[in-house]
Scaffold this active site. Structure first.
Site, PDB file in Angstrom:
ATOM      1  N   CYS A 396      39.860  47.908  39.959  1.00 37.84           N
ATOM      2  CA  CYS A 396      40.703  48.799  40.738  1.00 37.84           C
ATOM      3  C   CYS A 396      40.014  48.965  42.070  1.00 37.84           C
ATOM      4  O   CYS A 396      38.885  48.631  42.196  1.00 37.84           O
ATOM      5  CB  CYS A 396      40.678  50.161  40.102  1.00 37.84           C
ATOM      6  SG  CYS A 396      38.980  50.747  40.086  1.00 37.84           S
ATOM      7  N   GLU A 765      41.075  42.324  43.463  1.00 36.17           N
ATOM      8  CA  GLU A 765      41.711  43.276  42.557  1.00 36.17           C
ATOM      9  C   GLU A 765      43.228  43.313  42.669  1.00 36.17           C
ATOM     10  O   GLU A 765      43.898  43.885  41.805  1.00 36.17           O
ATOM     11  CB  GLU A 765      41.144  44.674  42.823  1.00 36.17           C
ATOM     12  CG  GLU A 765      39.667  44.723  42.532  1.00 36.17           C
ATOM     13  CD  GLU A 765      39.004  45.926  43.152  1.00 36.17           C
ATOM     14  OE1 GLU A 765      38.311  46.647  42.437  1.00 36.17           O
ATOM     15  OE2 GLU A 765      39.189  46.153  44.356  1.00 36.17           O
TER      16      GLU A 765
HETATM   17  N1  MCN Z   1      38.380  35.163  48.977  1.00 34.11           N
HETATM   18  C1  MCN Z   1      38.881  34.162  49.769  1.00 34.11           C
HETATM   19  N2  MCN Z   1      39.742  34.472  50.786  1.00 34.11           N
HETATM   20  C2  MCN Z   1      40.118  35.767  51.025  1.00 34.11           C
HETATM   21  C3  MCN Z   1      39.631  36.792  50.185  1.00 34.11           C
HETATM   22  C4  MCN Z   1      38.737  36.460  49.173  1.00 34.11           C
HETATM   23  O1  MCN Z   1      38.556  32.992  49.538  1.00 34.11           O
HETATM   24  N3  MCN Z   1      40.945  36.070  52.014  1.00 34.11           N
HETATM   25  C5  MCN Z   1      37.381  34.882  47.929  1.00 34.11           C
HETATM   26  C6  MCN Z   1      36.027  35.482  48.312  1.00 34.11           C
HETATM   27  O2  MCN Z   1      35.306  34.686  49.150  1.00 34.11           O
HETATM   28  C7  MCN Z   1      35.379  35.708  46.954  1.00 34.11           C
HETATM   29  C8  MCN Z   1      36.585  36.032  46.070  1.00 34.11           C
HETATM   30  O3  MCN Z   1      37.742  35.511  46.732  1.00 34.11           O
HETATM   31  O4  MCN Z   1      34.758  34.524  46.536  1.00 34.11           O
HETATM   32  C9  MCN Z   1      36.758  37.560  45.874  1.00 34.11           C
HETATM   33  O5  MCN Z   1      36.593  38.165  47.119  1.00 34.11           O
HETATM   34  P1  MCN Z   1      36.916  39.698  47.433  1.00 34.11           P
HETATM   35  O6  MCN Z   1      38.363  39.924  47.320  1.00 34.11           O
HETATM   36  O7  MCN Z   1      36.253  40.019  48.708  1.00 34.11           O
HETATM   37  O8  MCN Z   1      36.247  40.534  46.258  1.00 34.11           O
HETATM   38  P2  MCN Z   1      34.692  40.680  45.885  1.00 34.11           P
HETATM   39  O9  MCN Z   1      34.000  39.417  46.100  1.00 34.11           O
HETATM   40  O10 MCN Z   1      34.152  41.909  46.489  1.00 34.11           O
HETATM   41  O11 MCN Z   1      34.817  40.847  44.334  1.00 34.11           O
HETATM   42  C10 MCN Z   1      35.111  42.093  43.766  1.00 34.11           C
HETATM   43  C11 MCN Z   1      36.378  42.060  42.960  1.00 34.11           C
HETATM   44  C12 MCN Z   1      36.374  43.229  42.050  1.00 34.11           C
HETATM   45  S1  MCN Z   1      36.156  44.753  42.737  1.00 34.11           S
HETATM   46  C13 MCN Z   1      36.485  43.100  40.702  1.00 34.11           C
HETATM   47  S2  MCN Z   1      36.565  44.497  39.761  1.00 34.11           S
HETATM   48  C14 MCN Z   1      36.507  41.786  40.108  1.00 34.11           C
HETATM   49  C15 MCN Z   1      36.998  40.738  41.022  1.00 34.11           C
HETATM   50  O12 MCN Z   1      36.453  40.820  42.250  1.00 34.11           O
HETATM   51  N4  MCN Z   1      35.549  41.461  39.233  1.00 34.11           N
HETATM   52  C16 MCN Z   1      35.415  40.131  38.883  1.00 34.11           C
HETATM   53  N5  MCN Z   1      37.060  39.491  40.507  1.00 34.11           N
HETATM   54  C17 MCN Z   1      36.212  39.120  39.499  1.00 34.11           C
HETATM   55  N6  MCN Z   1      36.103  37.829  39.119  1.00 34.11           N
HETATM   56  C18 MCN Z   1      35.188  37.498  38.187  1.00 34.11           C
HETATM   57  N7  MCN Z   1      35.108  36.190  37.818  1.00 34.11           N
HETATM   58  N8  MCN Z   1      34.373  38.413  37.605  1.00 34.11           N
HETATM   59  C19 MCN Z   1      34.452  39.707  37.930  1.00 34.11           C
HETATM   60  O13 MCN Z   1      33.631  40.601  37.385  1.00 34.11           O
HETATM   61 CU1  CUM Z   2      37.179  49.129  40.822  1.00 27.97          CU
HETATM   62  S1  CUM Z   2      36.523  47.561  39.664  1.00 27.97           S
HETATM   63 MO1  CUM Z   2      35.742  46.400  41.068  1.00 27.97          MO
HETATM   64  O1  CUM Z   2      35.673  47.646  42.138  1.00 27.97           O
HETATM   65  O2  CUM Z   2      34.136  46.243  40.677  1.00 27.97           O
END
Ligand code: MCN
Ligand code: CUM
Length: 811
Positions: A396, A765
């Site tokens: 989330c 998310e």
């Molecule tokens: N990405 C991309 N182009 C974009 C946005 C993102 O290519 N415009 C890619 C990023 O480079 C990254 C991936 O997508 O490799 C996810 O990026 P982002 O949306 O920035 O999220 P985070 O890396 O901060 O990951 C956190 C998010 C969260 S909060 C949860 S909860 C979650 C999720 O990611 N937990 C995961 N995906 C998951 N995926 C796996 N395999 N395992 C988790 O625990």
């Molecule tokens: Cu709110 S679940 Mo993700 O933020 O690690």
């Protein structure tokens, strides 16, 4: 070590937002050849060869000489006084070295309480009473894991059961007090409001249509493959604490450990190795972590603690548990005008929510969603109950899932109520593209969006009008088919640090890039991948900016001794923050590279232009210096007076959040005999701005959709009236498997973020946020003509069957 070119304004997003830039397209932008593999390439993940060969290195793979093992005695009661803890039989066992109780922690410097992420307090180990079922009561340290597991059975704890309060509405009556340690003798934790009450009341008074609905989002729990664990290794001689830990936020955890334990921060090293899924569950500090670290401090030996599946499912990181009462107003033409929401938030025995201090209900106030309303007013009350700490996370962004579920359900109810097609109703009510940046009635500034384009694409992909025709034909035959839409707005990328913090620590994030003489690079980040593929995508960002092949760039995260300070990975913040920092640090390097190139080519900097991976002399394209040549020169032949080396660090504090969005359409068939819901088709169109790696984004969306299907149809943590968790194993807590999952049909539109250096928004998310209301809307759409207005998730066969029976269809 940082070289800041003073002509680059540190935090000015480049390029600046222009109307051309925020135009929506379907086409992924690619500017580098496959040999470089910058942004937009479907590069296979660099981390996968080690994962698919079983060569990942997780906390439980860490084995240190002389390592001891810890196991935890847990409470069989949800609320009970502790009369006595008798550990003598356990201590008499061969191989048992110590039993740590709350009293011991108290003596060790009041370590029996710890702060939660919301600046509440939580027991590490109890002294007077336990407040939830499966609460940690004491920890056993032994020479072997199995001895520790046997020994916890030998610890005898005398309890005196107390009355239990599980229902948050009951808890608000304060007849049973969960937290008598608090000065205020009440279960009511806080009251929070957003929006404009008077304006909202006026809009409702003038409304032609008002709909009202109670919506419950039940407690759920992430079930990552890897449970939580730690290896703590205290070196008494050096006074140094080395910790391997399943942490989504290693630096923040180091600071918390330093503040709580009094150990100097430079003597604490936290290493998050590979993590088998986090999903928010590895953001909080759990009592087990603290006990494990104390055990190592006490024994002077490395101590390992690995949670088992039931402990994980019963005691840590619960999400949702929001009891929502929502009202929506619309005018005679079916335009939504207002939203009024009251919510009771069940936080369990401690407010351990992973929310920034400023927002006790997280980003729930984004609940006006994708619609242009006149006014909104949101009220949330937090309450203690005898359940494990809740409000944590399940993929989330700080409660946006709850907000989206509510607004998307309400939009559908209103559409049905005024007799309009839910797609047409949404199209009419969306914020228009020319209204961005859009100021929402609850105070958010949406950076960019084009909700119409995403919904249109989803409708075309799924064949919306044909499906409506099919539905009408089936309905005439008495078959139940539903089509559900969710056109959600996400809000991710915390900071900006003026508004966002974790326990007071401001939420920026960081990147440090070092280029070696031979043109290979190392880049380190303050975030921490748990499976999101950062080793690949960060390398692509640097490749895009500097023209170094992504394969030549090693990405490291998770070791607080080497990585620059950052707040970690959750809330889809890595791309908006650290991803931006990667681009900004690379641009600092490029600015220095330009000076070196000018020196080598004996021209002025103004005579040079950048071309993918090189500087060339304008009008003379064979006079070039590649980034590799420049890197070598940075160590061998750089301009006199310039510092050697080619490296930069950037701490990026975003000017605003990013607002990714999407339109999802689900098609369901409902079996009127059994009440079973089958998701026949699911189309997901996501818009996360510029895409770094389409393959990784598709993977994120696939996984996230399955994690959205889960709470929509299957998952719920249930307690009985005594507070016993009835869903503490996978036999009762139903995860979707490949059998239940439909074939996810994914696609994208691209509406860049105008304030992000590479125009990207987070995506991790979005699918988990967007999917549940699409499915719930589809099921209700199938049953609306029978008088069914709403079903709470998870929409189990029992609930549907009962609704059908009440409608006189079966039974
Ligand atoms: N990405 C991309 N182009 C974009 C946005 C993102 O290519 N415009 C890619 C990023 O480079 C990254 C991936 O997508 O490799 C996810 O990026 P982002 O949306 O920035 O999220 P985070 O890396 O901060 O990951 C956190 C998010 C969260 S909060 C949860 S909860 C979650 C999720 O990611 N937990 C995961 N995906 C998951 N995926 C796996 N395999 N395992 C988790 O625990
Ligand atoms: Cu709110 S679940 Mo993700 O933020 O690690």
């Amino acid at each position: 070590m940082t070289q800041v070119d003073d002509r680059i304004e540190h935090h000015t997003p480049v390029p600046a937002g222009t109307s051309a830039q925020v135009a929506t397209t379907d086409k992924v932008r690619v500017t580098t050849p496959a040999t470089i593999c910058g942004m937009g390439h479907r590069m296979k993940r660099k981390e996968d060869p080690r994962f698919i060969q079983g060569k990942g290195r997780y906390v439980d793979d860490v084995k240190l000489p002389g390592m001891l093992y810890m196991d935890i005695v847990r409470s069989p009661y949800a609320h009970a006084k502790i009369l006595k803890i008798d550990a003598s039989a356990a201590l008499a066992m061969d191989g048992v070295l110590a039993v740590i109780t709350g009293e011991d922690l108290k003596k060790a410097g009041n370590l029996h309480w710890m702060p939660t992420l919301m600046s509440d307090t939580q027991m590490v180990l109890p002294i007077e009473k336990v407040v939830y079922y499966a609460q940690e009561v004491c920890a056993v340290i032994a020479t072997e894991r199995y001895i520790a597991a046997d020994a916890i059975e030998k610890v005898v704890v005398d309890y005196d059961p107390l009355p239990v309060v599980i229902d948050p509405f009951e808890a608000m009556k304060d007849e049973v007090l969960v937290r008598d340690d608090k000065e205020a003798k009440t279960n009511h934790i806080w009251h929070w409001e957003a929006g404009d009450k008077d304006a909202t009341d006026k809009v409702f008074a003038a409304a032609a249509h008002v709909v009202e609905q109670k919506i419950y989002l039940p407690r759920i729990h992430v079930a990552s493959i890897e449970t939580c664990g730690m290896v703590a290794n205290y070196d008494k001689v050096r006074g140094h604490m080395q910790i391997y830990m399943t942490s989504q936020a290693p630096h923040a955890h180091r600071t918390v450990f330093a503040l709580v334990s009094g150990l100097p921060e430079h003597q604490i090293q936290i290493i998050s190795p590979d993590i088998g899924g986090g999903f928010g569950g590895k953001v909080p500090v759990y009592p087990g972590y603290v006990c494990c670290a104390v055990a190592s401090l006490v024994t002077g030996k490395p101590v390992k603690w690995i949670e088992d599946r039931s402990e994980n499912l019963q005691a840590d990181s619960f999400a949702r548990d929001y009891h929502i009462h929502a009202e929506m107003a619309a005018d005679a033409s079916g335009r939504i005008t207002g939203l009024r929401v009251k919510t009771l938030a069940d936080h369990g025995a401690a407010d351990a929510a992973a929310n920034p201090s400023k927002f006790p209900a997280g980003l729930y106030s984004i609940c006006t969603g994708s619609y242009d309303l006149k006014a909104a007013h949101v009220v949330v009350d937090g309450v203690y109950t005898n359940k494990p700490p809740g409000g944590v996370a399940y993929r989330c962004s700080f409660r946006v899932t709850e907000a989206v579920h509510m607004i998307e359900r309400m939009a559908d109810i209103m559409a049905h109520e005024v007799g309009e097609d839910p797609a047409a109703f949404r199209m009419k009510n969306f914020i228009r593209p020319d209204q961005f940046p859009y100021k929402s009635p609850t105070g958010w500034e949406y950076d960019s969006g084009n909700y119409q384009a995403a919904l249109e694409k989803a409708m075309n992909t799924i064949g919306y009008s044909d499906l409506r025709r099919e539905q009408a034909e089936k309905r005439a035959r008495g078959e139940l088919m539903g089509i559900g839409i969710s056109s959600f707005t996400e809000v991710v990328g915390a900071g900006p640090s003026r508004d966002f913090d974790i326990l007071g620590i401001k939420m920026f994030d960081s990147a440090e890039i070092r280029i070696h003489p031979t043109g290979k690079a190392m880049a380190r980040f303050g975030t921490k991948s748990q499976g999101q593929g950062h080793e690949t995508t960060y390398a692509q960002i640097v490749a895009e900016e500097l023209g170094l092949p992504a394969a030549d760039i090693q990405i490291e995260e998770g070791d607080t001794d080497t990585a620059p300070y950052g707040l970690g990975t959750y809330a889809s913040r890595s791309t908006p923050t650290a991803g931006a920092a990667a681009a900004m640090a690379a641009r600092k390097i490029r600015a220095k590279a330009k000076k070196i190139a000018a020196y080598l080519l004996e021209v002025g900097e103004d005579d040079l232009e950048w071309n993918v991976d090189r500087f060339q002399v304008k009008g003379s394209p064979d006079q070039v210096k590649t980034i590799q040549e420049i890197a070598f020169a940075a160590y061998t032949n750089h301009p006199p007076g310039m510092e050697a080396g080619l490296e930069a660090v950037d701490y990026y504090d975003p000017p605003n959040l990013t607002f990714p969005f999407g339109s999802y359409i689900a098609v369901v068939d409902v079996d009127s005999g059994t009440g079973e819901v089958k998701v026949r088709r699911f189309v997901a169109i996501d818009d996360c701005g510029n895409i770094i790696n389409p393959l990784v984004v598709e993977g994120q969306v696939h996984g996230g959709l399955t994690m959205g299907l889960a709470p929509a149809l299957f998952e719920e943590i249930v307690y009985d009236e005594n507070g016993q968790n009835l869903t503490g194993t996978f036999a009762d807590y139903l995860l979707p498997t490949a059998v239940e999952s439909p074939k996810w049909e994914t696609g994208h539109t691209i509406t860049p973020s105008p304030h992000h250096p590479i125009g990207a928004k987070g995506v991790g998310e979005s699918p988990t946020v967007g999917a549940p209301p699409a499915i719930a809307n589809a099921v209700v759409d199938a049953l609306w003509h029978l008088g069914v207005r709403h079903l709470d998730i998870p929409i189990t066969p029992q609930k549907v069957w009962k609704a059908l029976r009440d409608a006189g269809v079966n039974g």
